[in-house]
Design a protein around this motif. Structure first.
Motif, PDB file in Angstrom:
ATOM      1  N   LEU A  67       6.385 -13.686  -5.239  1.00 39.40           N
ATOM      2  CA  LEU A  67       6.244 -13.070  -6.736  1.00 39.40           C
ATOM      3  C   LEU A  67       5.242 -11.933  -6.805  1.00 39.40           C
ATOM      4  O   LEU A  67       4.146 -11.809  -6.332  1.00 39.40           O
ATOM      5  CB  LEU A  67       5.899 -14.295  -7.456  1.00 39.40           C
ATOM      6  CG  LEU A  67       6.369 -15.345  -7.540  1.00 39.40           C
ATOM      7  CD1 LEU A  67       5.499 -16.445  -8.529  1.00 39.40           C
ATOM      8  CD2 LEU A  67       7.974 -15.765  -7.984  1.00 39.40           C
TER       9      LEU A  67
ATOM     10  N   GLY B  50       4.164  -9.597 -10.592  1.00 36.79           N
ATOM     11  CA  GLY B  50       4.355  -9.536 -11.558  1.00 36.79           C
ATOM     12  C   GLY B  50       2.982  -8.976 -12.441  1.00 36.79           C
ATOM     13  O   GLY B  50       2.208  -8.756 -12.083  1.00 36.79           O
TER      14      GLY B  50
ATOM     15  N   PHE C 119       0.525 -10.005 -16.013  1.00 39.32           N
ATOM     16  CA  PHE C 119       0.263 -11.021 -17.212  1.00 39.32           C
ATOM     17  C   PHE C 119       0.017  -9.825 -18.237  1.00 39.32           C
ATOM     18  O   PHE C 119      -0.816  -8.945 -18.129  1.00 39.32           O
ATOM     19  CB  PHE C 119      -1.266 -11.786 -16.895  1.00 39.32           C
ATOM     20  CG  PHE C 119      -0.869 -12.941 -16.164  1.00 39.32           C
ATOM     21  CD1 PHE C 119       0.216 -14.087 -16.368  1.00 39.32           C
ATOM     22  CD2 PHE C 119      -1.430 -13.062 -14.793  1.00 39.32           C
ATOM     23  CE1 PHE C 119       0.208 -15.013 -15.676  1.00 39.32           C
ATOM     24  CE2 PHE C 119      -1.157 -14.204 -14.034  1.00 39.32           C
ATOM     25  CZ  PHE C 119      -0.313 -15.049 -14.341  1.00 39.32           C
TER      26      PHE C 119
ATOM     27  N   GLY D 248       5.751 -10.388 -23.622  1.00 40.11           N
ATOM     28  CA  GLY D 248       6.727 -10.476 -22.636  1.00 40.11           C
ATOM     29  C   GLY D 248       7.811  -9.482 -22.731  1.00 40.11           C
ATOM     30  O   GLY D 248       8.220  -9.211 -23.865  1.00 40.11           O
TER      31      GLY D 248
ATOM     32  N   LEU E 202       8.685 -12.231 -15.188  1.00 42.61           N
ATOM     33  CA  LEU E 202       7.287 -12.087 -14.853  1.00 42.61           C
ATOM     34  C   LEU E 202       6.594 -11.038 -15.306  1.00 42.61           C
ATOM     35  O   LEU E 202       5.423 -10.248 -14.555  1.00 42.61           O
ATOM     36  CB  LEU E 202       7.260 -12.188 -13.289  1.00 42.61           C
ATOM     37  CG  LEU E 202       7.856 -13.543 -12.705  1.00 42.61           C
ATOM     38  CD1 LEU E 202       7.715 -13.151 -11.119  1.00 42.61           C
ATOM     39  CD2 LEU E 202       7.196 -14.675 -13.200  1.00 42.61           C
ATOM     40  N   ASP E 203       6.440 -10.637 -16.463  1.00 47.31           N
ATOM     41  CA  ASP E 203       5.865  -9.548 -17.098  1.00 47.31           C
ATOM     42  C   ASP E 203       5.455  -9.856 -18.529  1.00 47.31           C
ATOM     43  O   ASP E 203       6.534  -9.799 -19.453  1.00 47.31           O
ATOM     44  CB  ASP E 203       6.593  -8.222 -17.205  1.00 47.31           C
ATOM     45  CG  ASP E 203       5.902  -7.012 -17.883  1.00 47.31           C
ATOM     46  OD1 ASP E 203       4.443  -7.210 -18.078  1.00 47.31           O
ATOM     47  OD2 ASP E 203       6.162  -5.949 -17.943  1.00 47.31           O
TER      48      ASP E 203
ATOM     49  N   GLN F 150       5.319 -17.516 -20.456  1.00 42.62           N
ATOM     50  CA  GLN F 150       6.659 -16.905 -20.084  1.00 42.62           C
ATOM     51  C   GLN F 150       6.998 -17.003 -18.588  1.00 42.62           C
ATOM     52  O   GLN F 150       7.929 -17.067 -18.093  1.00 42.62           O
ATOM     53  CB  GLN F 150       6.556 -15.266 -20.465  1.00 42.62           C
ATOM     54  CG  GLN F 150       8.056 -14.903 -20.066  1.00 42.62           C
ATOM     55  CD  GLN F 150       7.875 -13.319 -20.238  1.00 42.62           C
ATOM     56  OE1 GLN F 150       7.504 -12.773 -21.361  1.00 42.62           O
ATOM     57  NE2 GLN F 150       8.632 -12.492 -19.281  1.00 42.62           N
ATOM     58  N   TRP F 151       5.845 -16.844 -17.752  1.00 40.69           N
ATOM     59  CA  TRP F 151       5.649 -16.902 -16.377  1.00 40.69           C
ATOM     60  C   TRP F 151       6.379 -18.256 -16.066  1.00 40.69           C
ATOM     61  O   TRP F 151       7.331 -18.410 -15.138  1.00 40.69           O
ATOM     62  CB  TRP F 151       4.563 -16.763 -15.759  1.00 40.69           C
ATOM     63  CG  TRP F 151       4.189 -15.090 -15.359  1.00 40.69           C
ATOM     64  CD1 TRP F 151       3.994 -14.277 -16.405  1.00 40.69           C
ATOM     65  CD2 TRP F 151       3.891 -14.615 -14.230  1.00 40.69           C
ATOM     66  NE1 TRP F 151       3.341 -13.038 -15.881  1.00 40.69           N
ATOM     67  CE2 TRP F 151       3.351 -13.254 -14.534  1.00 40.69           C
ATOM     68  CE3 TRP F 151       3.450 -15.239 -12.830  1.00 40.69           C
ATOM     69  CZ2 TRP F 151       2.938 -12.463 -13.471  1.00 40.69           C
ATOM     70  CZ3 TRP F 151       3.170 -14.251 -11.923  1.00 40.69           C
ATOM     71  CH2 TRP F 151       2.831 -12.919 -12.127  1.00 40.69           C
TER      72      TRP F 151
ATOM     73  N   ASP G 145      10.012 -18.640 -16.668  1.00 39.16           N
ATOM     74  CA  ASP G 145      10.761 -17.740 -15.687  1.00 39.16           C
ATOM     75  C   ASP G 145      11.046 -18.580 -14.364  1.00 39.16           C
ATOM     76  O   ASP G 145      11.815 -18.590 -13.729  1.00 39.16           O
ATOM     77  CB  ASP G 145      10.094 -16.172 -15.799  1.00 39.16           C
ATOM     78  CG  ASP G 145      10.328 -15.532 -16.654  1.00 39.16           C
ATOM     79  OD1 ASP G 145      11.208 -15.685 -17.673  1.00 39.16           O
ATOM     80  OD2 ASP G 145       9.673 -14.444 -16.785  1.00 39.16           O
TER      81      ASP G 145
ATOM     82  N   PHE H 121      -2.740 -17.945 -12.541  1.00 39.96           N
ATOM     83  CA  PHE H 121      -1.617 -18.446 -12.031  1.00 39.96           C
ATOM     84  C   PHE H 121      -1.910 -19.902 -11.593  1.00 39.96           C
ATOM     85  O   PHE H 121      -1.011 -20.911 -11.942  1.00 39.96           O
ATOM     86  CB  PHE H 121      -1.121 -17.642 -10.767  1.00 39.96           C
ATOM     87  CG  PHE H 121       0.181 -18.152 -10.226  1.00 39.96           C
ATOM     88  CD1 PHE H 121       1.252 -17.734 -10.620  1.00 39.96           C
ATOM     89  CD2 PHE H 121       0.182 -19.196  -9.263  1.00 39.96           C
ATOM     90  CE1 PHE H 121       2.731 -18.234 -10.380  1.00 39.96           C
ATOM     91  CE2 PHE H 121       1.453 -19.564  -8.670  1.00 39.96           C
ATOM     92  CZ  PHE H 121       2.548 -19.128  -9.242  1.00 39.96           C
TER      93      PHE H 121
ATOM     94  N   VAL I 209      -0.181 -21.167 -14.922  1.00 45.10           N
ATOM     95  CA  VAL I 209       1.334 -20.909 -14.478  1.00 45.10           C
ATOM     96  C   VAL I 209       1.840 -22.287 -13.654  1.00 45.10           C
ATOM     97  O   VAL I 209       2.803 -22.954 -14.060  1.00 45.10           O
ATOM     98  CB  VAL I 209       1.639 -19.792 -13.966  1.00 45.10           C
ATOM     99  CG1 VAL I 209       3.287 -19.587 -13.558  1.00 45.10           C
ATOM    100  CG2 VAL I 209       1.291 -18.553 -14.792  1.00 45.10           C
TER     101      VAL I 209
ATOM    102  N   THR J 184       4.794 -24.694 -15.003  1.00 44.30           N
ATOM    103  CA  THR J 184       5.957 -24.735 -14.513  1.00 44.30           C
ATOM    104  C   THR J 184       6.516 -25.949 -13.812  1.00 44.30           C
ATOM    105  O   THR J 184       7.521 -26.327 -14.033  1.00 44.30           O
ATOM    106  CB  THR J 184       5.900 -23.704 -12.861  1.00 44.30           C
ATOM    107  OG1 THR J 184       5.673 -22.397 -13.464  1.00 44.30           O
ATOM    108  CG2 THR J 184       7.342 -23.654 -12.460  1.00 44.30           C
TER     109      THR J 184
END
Length: 106
Positions: A40, A42, A44, A48, A52-53, A58-59, A62, A88, A92, A96
């Motif tokens: 990955l 991207g 932060f 968005g 991944l931006d 949002q990450w 995604d 992350f 994230v 996730t």
């Protein structure tokens, strides 16, 4: 259509490209390949604009999409910035996991 679905539709080509990288010939991510890892990169950001931006939420959306739709089971963050790595890991990754668990429970 939810915002997540709309973004996935807008960035579907990118999702498919990410999911297909490094796949062994003749195998799909859904085959349960333990090597179904995705590198990955991207950025932060407060809002968005692309895959991944954007913000950590949002990450997570995604990445959950890659997991649920394409079977990607591991993510490798290609970053050397300590703040990015910490964010992350703290925001994230847990989000996730929660999104994937919720989707699989449906």
């Amino acid at each position: 259509m939810s915002a997540v679905d709309a973004r996935r539709e807008d960035h579907g080509d990118r999702l498919r490209a990410c999911a297909g990288r490094g796949r062994p010939r003749g195998r799909s991510r859904a085959d349960g390949d333990p090597a179904a890892a995705q590198n990955l990169t991207g950025r932060f950001a407060a809002t968005g604009t692309a895959f991944l931006d954007g913000p950590a939420e949002q990450w997570a959306e995604d990445l959950a999409g890659l997991t649920v739709e394409y079977g990607v089971s591991a993510f490798v963050l290609a970053a050397d910035d300590p703040a990015t790595i910490e964010r992350f890991a703290a925001e994230v990754a847990p989000a996730t996991r929660e999104l994937v668990a919720a989707e699989r429970a449906r």
